[in-house]
Motif scaffolding. Structure first.
Motif, PDB file in Angstrom:
ATOM      1  N   GLU A 103      13.531  33.004   8.051  1.00 56.06           N
ATOM      2  CA  GLU A 103      13.578  32.184   8.869  1.00 56.06           C
ATOM      3  C   GLU A 103      13.199  32.892  10.310  1.00 56.06           C
ATOM      4  OE1 GLU A 103      13.423  28.537  10.499  1.00 56.06           O
ATOM      5  OE2 GLU A 103      14.145  28.894   8.602  1.00 56.06           O
ATOM      6  N   ASP A 104      13.296  34.244  10.714  1.00 58.45           N
ATOM      7  CA  ASP A 104      13.104  34.653  11.739  1.00 58.45           C
ATOM      8  C   ASP A 104      11.501  34.571  12.030  1.00 58.45           C
ATOM      9  OD1 ASP A 104      12.613  36.429  10.064  1.00 58.45           O
ATOM     10  OD2 ASP A 104      13.484  38.145  11.381  1.00 58.45           O
ATOM     11  N   PHE A 105      10.662  34.718  10.997  1.00 57.29           N
ATOM     12  CA  PHE A 105       9.337  34.560  11.142  1.00 57.29           C
ATOM     13  C   PHE A 105       8.814  33.287  11.726  1.00 57.29           C
ATOM     14  CE2 PHE A 105       5.440  33.028   8.708  1.00 57.29           C
ATOM     15  CZ  PHE A 105       4.667  33.941   9.469  1.00 57.29           C
ATOM     16  N   PHE A 106       9.400  32.167  11.156  1.00 56.27           N
ATOM     17  CA  PHE A 106       9.172  30.805  11.411  1.00 56.27           C
ATOM     18  C   PHE A 106       9.655  30.571  13.053  1.00 56.27           C
ATOM     19  CE2 PHE A 106       9.793  30.082   6.767  1.00 56.27           C
ATOM     20  CZ  PHE A 106       8.375  29.916   6.525  1.00 56.27           C
ATOM     21  N   SER A 107      10.612  31.152  13.124  1.00 54.88           N
ATOM     22  CA  SER A 107      11.194  31.034  14.666  1.00 54.88           C
ATOM     23  C   SER A 107      10.252  31.653  15.711  1.00 54.88           C
ATOM     24  CB  SER A 107      12.546  31.509  14.783  1.00 54.88           C
ATOM     25  OG  SER A 107      13.568  30.962  13.990  1.00 54.88           O
ATOM     26  N   LYS A 108       9.798  32.688  15.236  1.00 55.83           N
ATOM     27  CA  LYS A 108       8.809  33.401  16.100  1.00 55.83           C
ATOM     28  C   LYS A 108       7.440  33.010  16.141  1.00 55.83           C
ATOM     29  CE  LYS A 108       5.768  37.822  16.230  1.00 55.83           C
ATOM     30  NZ  LYS A 108       5.568  39.133  15.709  1.00 55.83           N
ATOM     31  N   ILE A 109       6.977  32.364  15.293  1.00 61.36           N
ATOM     32  CA  ILE A 109       5.540  31.581  15.326  1.00 61.36           C
ATOM     33  C   ILE A 109       5.668  30.257  16.018  1.00 61.36           C
ATOM     34  CG2 ILE A 109       3.893  30.218  13.963  1.00 61.36           C
ATOM     35  CD1 ILE A 109       3.635  33.111  13.600  1.00 61.36           C
ATOM     36  N   VAL A 110       6.890  29.439  16.011  1.00 59.27           N
ATOM     37  CA  VAL A 110       7.103  28.316  16.760  1.00 59.27           C
ATOM     38  C   VAL A 110       7.389  28.638  18.220  1.00 59.27           C
ATOM     39  CG1 VAL A 110       8.830  26.485  17.198  1.00 59.27           C
ATOM     40  CG2 VAL A 110       8.051  26.851  14.710  1.00 59.27           C
ATOM     41  N   ASN A 111       8.007  29.768  18.447  1.00 60.70           N
ATOM     42  CA  ASN A 111       8.189  30.241  19.869  1.00 60.70           C
ATOM     43  C   ASN A 111       6.961  30.381  20.522  1.00 60.70           C
ATOM     44  OD1 ASN A 111      10.796  29.845  20.086  1.00 60.70           O
ATOM     45  ND2 ASN A 111      11.487  31.787  19.296  1.00 60.70           N
ATOM     46  N   ILE A 112       6.079  31.298  19.837  1.00 59.46           N
ATOM     47  CA  ILE A 112       4.805  31.527  20.232  1.00 59.46           C
ATOM     48  C   ILE A 112       3.933  30.381  20.650  1.00 59.46           C
ATOM     49  CG2 ILE A 112       2.658  32.611  19.881  1.00 59.46           C
ATOM     50  CD1 ILE A 112       4.118  34.763  18.328  1.00 59.46           C
ATOM     51  N   ILE A 137       0.831  -1.074  -0.096  1.00 61.33           N
ATOM     52  CA  ILE A 137       0.092  -0.099  -0.144  1.00 61.33           C
ATOM     53  C   ILE A 137       0.753   1.116  -0.041  1.00 61.33           C
ATOM     54  CG2 ILE A 137      -1.685  -1.277   1.212  1.00 61.33           C
ATOM     55  CD1 ILE A 137      -0.896   0.277   3.728  1.00 61.33           C
ATOM     56  N   LEU A 138       0.283   2.485  -0.489  1.00 62.23           N
ATOM     57  CA  LEU A 138       1.272   3.677  -0.345  1.00 62.23           C
ATOM     58  C   LEU A 138       0.707   4.279   0.913  1.00 62.23           C
ATOM     59  CD1 LEU A 138      -0.858   6.256  -1.031  1.00 62.23           C
ATOM     60  CD2 LEU A 138      -0.951   5.113  -3.416  1.00 62.23           C
ATOM     61  N   VAL A 139       1.488   5.478   1.321  1.00 60.92           N
ATOM     62  CA  VAL A 139       1.411   6.079   2.500  1.00 60.92           C
ATOM     63  C   VAL A 139       1.029   7.371   2.191  1.00 60.92           C
ATOM     64  CG1 VAL A 139       2.408   7.219   4.668  1.00 60.92           C
ATOM     65  CG2 VAL A 139       3.140   4.718   3.847  1.00 60.92           C
ATOM     66  N   LEU A 140      -0.262   7.997   2.586  1.00 60.57           N
ATOM     67  CA  LEU A 140      -0.854   9.442   2.459  1.00 60.57           C
ATOM     68  C   LEU A 140      -0.294  10.089   3.816  1.00 60.57           C
ATOM     69  CD1 LEU A 140      -4.233   8.611   1.270  1.00 60.57           C
ATOM     70  CD2 LEU A 140      -2.180   9.150  -0.234  1.00 60.57           C
ATOM     71  N   SER A 141       0.543  11.176   3.527  1.00 61.07           N
ATOM     72  CA  SER A 141       1.105  11.713   4.885  1.00 61.07           C
ATOM     73  C   SER A 141       0.581  13.499   4.875  1.00 61.07           C
ATOM     74  CB  SER A 141       2.686  11.800   4.682  1.00 61.07           C
ATOM     75  OG  SER A 141       3.158  12.326   5.922  1.00 61.07           O
ATOM     76  N   ASP A 142      -0.244  13.557   5.865  1.00 58.12           N
ATOM     77  CA  ASP A 142      -0.647  15.114   5.976  1.00 58.12           C
ATOM     78  C   ASP A 142       0.576  15.546   6.799  1.00 58.12           C
ATOM     79  OD1 ASP A 142      -1.817  17.336   7.123  1.00 58.12           O
ATOM     80  OD2 ASP A 142      -3.494  16.539   7.725  1.00 58.12           O
ATOM     81  N   GLU A 143       1.199  16.538   6.350  1.00 57.69           N
ATOM     82  CA  GLU A 143       2.226  17.561   6.550  1.00 57.69           C
ATOM     83  C   GLU A 143       2.166  18.837   6.927  1.00 57.69           C
ATOM     84  OE1 GLU A 143       5.757  15.894   4.791  1.00 57.69           O
ATOM     85  OE2 GLU A 143       5.593  14.137   5.286  1.00 57.69           O
ATOM     86  N   VAL A 144       0.720  19.131   6.980  1.00 60.10           N
ATOM     87  CA  VAL A 144       0.179  20.672   6.978  1.00 60.10           C
ATOM     88  C   VAL A 144       0.777  21.230   8.329  1.00 60.10           C
ATOM     89  CG1 VAL A 144      -1.907  20.390   8.467  1.00 60.10           C
ATOM     90  CG2 VAL A 144      -1.819  22.093   6.669  1.00 60.10           C
ATOM     91  N   TYR A 145       1.171  20.513   9.290  1.00 58.69           N
ATOM     92  CA  TYR A 145       2.093  21.371  10.149  1.00 58.69           C
ATOM     93  C   TYR A 145       3.412  21.163  10.381  1.00 58.69           C
ATOM     94  CZ  TYR A 145      -2.619  21.895  12.769  1.00 58.69           C
ATOM     95  OH  TYR A 145      -3.888  22.311  12.963  1.00 58.69           O
ATOM     96  N   GLY A 146       3.735  20.501   8.942  1.00 58.06           N
ATOM     97  CA  GLY A 146       5.343  20.315   9.015  1.00 58.06           C
ATOM     98  C   GLY A 146       6.220  21.549   9.520  1.00 58.06           C
ATOM     99  N   HIS A 147       7.007  21.313  10.086  1.00 56.56           N
ATOM    100  CA  HIS A 147       8.193  22.273  10.776  1.00 56.56           C
ATOM    101  C   HIS A 147       7.728  22.957  12.088  1.00 56.56           C
ATOM    102  CE1 HIS A 147      10.935  21.176   7.452  1.00 56.56           C
ATOM    103  NE2 HIS A 147       9.827  21.370   6.536  1.00 56.56           N
ATOM    104  N   LEU A 148       6.569  23.014  12.376  1.00 54.05           N
ATOM    105  CA  LEU A 148       5.790  23.335  13.363  1.00 54.05           C
ATOM    106  C   LEU A 148       6.094  22.683  14.560  1.00 54.05           C
ATOM    107  CD1 LEU A 148       4.160  26.025  14.397  1.00 54.05           C
ATOM    108  CD2 LEU A 148       2.142  24.809  13.770  1.00 54.05           C
ATOM    109  N   THR A 149       7.298  22.325  14.978  1.00 54.17           N
ATOM    110  CA  THR A 149       7.710  21.598  16.068  1.00 54.17           C
ATOM    111  C   THR A 149       8.469  22.203  16.895  1.00 54.17           C
ATOM    112  OG1 THR A 149       9.603  20.834  14.847  1.00 54.17           O
ATOM    113  CG2 THR A 149       7.650  19.552  14.474  1.00 54.17           C
ATOM    114  N   PHE A 150       8.461  21.710  18.285  1.00 56.19           N
ATOM    115  CA  PHE A 150       9.264  22.740  19.225  1.00 56.19           C
ATOM    116  C   PHE A 150       9.563  21.451  20.646  1.00 56.19           C
ATOM    117  CE2 PHE A 150       4.585  23.317  18.974  1.00 56.19           C
ATOM    118  CZ  PHE A 150       4.196  22.485  20.095  1.00 56.19           C
ATOM    119  N   GLY A 151       9.678  20.538  20.296  1.00 57.40           N
ATOM    120  CA  GLY A 151       9.959  19.422  21.212  1.00 57.40           C
ATOM    121  C   GLY A 151      11.217  18.605  21.080  1.00 57.40           C
TER     122      GLY A 151
END
Length: 390
Positions: free
Chosen positions: A280-289, A185-199
């Motif tokens: 990159e600072d925009f993404f960093s700000k969002i992730v930190n918030i 089978i194939l894998v369908l991967s929802d990555e809409v939150y990709g890179h929004l990680t903080f752990g």
């Protein structure tokens, strides 16, 4: 790119109802019902901890690059990338492509409920595999094997997790790919939150395992750029072995996309600048918030009687909290809990039944920090008020 030449001789997918869901089975329907239960005489502001749409709060704003880019409109010609009207249409498109008279698809439990509805509306039988809360919501691969058969076409994964707030490790995703390969089978991967990680776990795109089993990634700009109303998403195929093309999937995707509404042309035109010029600072700000509000929410819930979070969130914009109904008086189930909470405290939280997980709550922390604190404070007061007396 991971490589593995041991491929199945037969793959279970080929290119290619009515539906009337109850209100509690869709997020929009459930939220509408909960909002209707708000006490209109309560002068406090309503706190919605049910929708992962931080853009409604002034605390969150998209990048100026994205806002400025909307005026520019060159032509895009994707190869393995298919643009859609947001991530939901991406899901609808691939599920329609995979639909067959006897076909079934595997979805996680808990899940993003629209995938269940989209699959059923495409005449795909839905089967669920388990996520393991005691193991950071990892996929129970034994349950995947148990529910799959010769008519299974694909399995859906969501990483970072919605609604669980987890982030899968590289090692676990590789095992997922190997399991899918064995099943054909194939894998369908929802990555809409990709890179929004903080752990502790970094985000790993499923596409790196495309040599093991075919992978189709779903995504959009809505979450990381905080622009849910702009409605542009995509399907991306990862298939160096050419299996999807051989089995007619690529041609079917193109055919379905050709019949579908296109994303707004001005947003398509803006996309290259949005993707390439955002600093990159925009993404960093969002992730930190998001990290701040996630930690605040998780820590505050520890003091709420009758609620427990099995794991600390590491990504996305929400978490799952287990509800111990045995300690409360006069509350029948998770939906009843949320209706009463909305009425008494003007706080909207999504009942677990909406994501296929009765007895739990999905709490969104993608709101401003003061609202998180106030919302959990009201939630605690509600739980204390309904706690069984000794």
């Amino acid at each position: 790119m991971e490589n593995n030449s041991t491929l199945p001789k037969k793959w279970g997918f080929r290119g290619n109802s009515e539906l009337k869901p109850e209100r509690e089975t869709t997020i929009r329907g459930a939220v509408t019902l909960l909002q209707s239960n708000i006490n209109q005489s309560d002068n406090r502001p309503v706190i919605s901890m049910s929708h992962s749409q931080p853009s409604v709060f002034p605390y969150f704003n998209t990048t100026q690059i994205a806002a400025d880019a909307v005026g520019y409109c060159p032509t895009l010609s994707p190869d393995d990338v298919f643009l859609t009207m947001g991530c939901k249409q991406a899901a609808q498109s691939i599920l329609q492509v995979l639909a067959g008279s006897k076909s079934n698809i595997l979805l996680p439990k808990p899940t993003f409920p629209y995938y269940d509805l989209f699959a059923r509306s495409s005449n795909l039988e839905v089967r669920h595999f388990d996520l393991l809360p005691e193991k950071d919501w990892e996929i129970d691969l034994d349950s995947v094997v148990a529910v799959a058969d010769e008519n299974t076409v694909a399995m859906f994964i969501i990483n970072p997790g919605n609604p669980c707030g987890n982030v899968f490790t590289y090692q676990h995703l590789k095992k997922v790919a190997e399991t899918a390969r064995k099943l054909g089978i194939l894998v369908l991967s929802d990555e809409v939150y990709g890179h929004l990680t903080f752990g502790k776990n970094p985000f790993v795109p499923m596409g790196v395992f495309g040599s093991i089993t075919p992978v189709i990634t779903l995504g959009s700009i809505s979450k990381m750029w905080i622009v849910p109303g702009w409605r542009i998403g995509w399907l991306v195929t990862h298939d160096p072995n050419g299996i999807l093309k051989e089995h007619g999937i690529i041609e079917s995707i193109k055919g379905y996309i050709d019949m579908s509404s296109e994303p707004p042309s001005f947003i398509q035109g803006a996309l290259p600048d949005i993707l390439s010029k955002t600093k990159e600072d925009f993404f960093s700000k969002i992730v930190n918030i998001i990290k701040e509000t996630a930690n605040s929410c998780y820590e505050a819930i520890k003091d709420v009687p009758g609620l427990t979070c099995p794991t600390e969130p590491e990504g996305s914009m929400c978490l799952m909290a287990k509800l111990d109904l045995s300690v409360f008086e006069g509350i029948k189930d998770d939906f009843d809990f949320c209706l009463m909470l909305a009425k008494e405290e003007s706080v909207i939280i999504l009942p677990g039944i909406c994501v296929g997980y009765e007895g739990w709550l999905r709490i969104t922390f993608a709101i401003d920090p003061s609202s998180v604190q106030d919302g959990i404070k009201r939630l605690k007061a509600f739980c204390e008020r309904h706690f069984k007396k000794a």
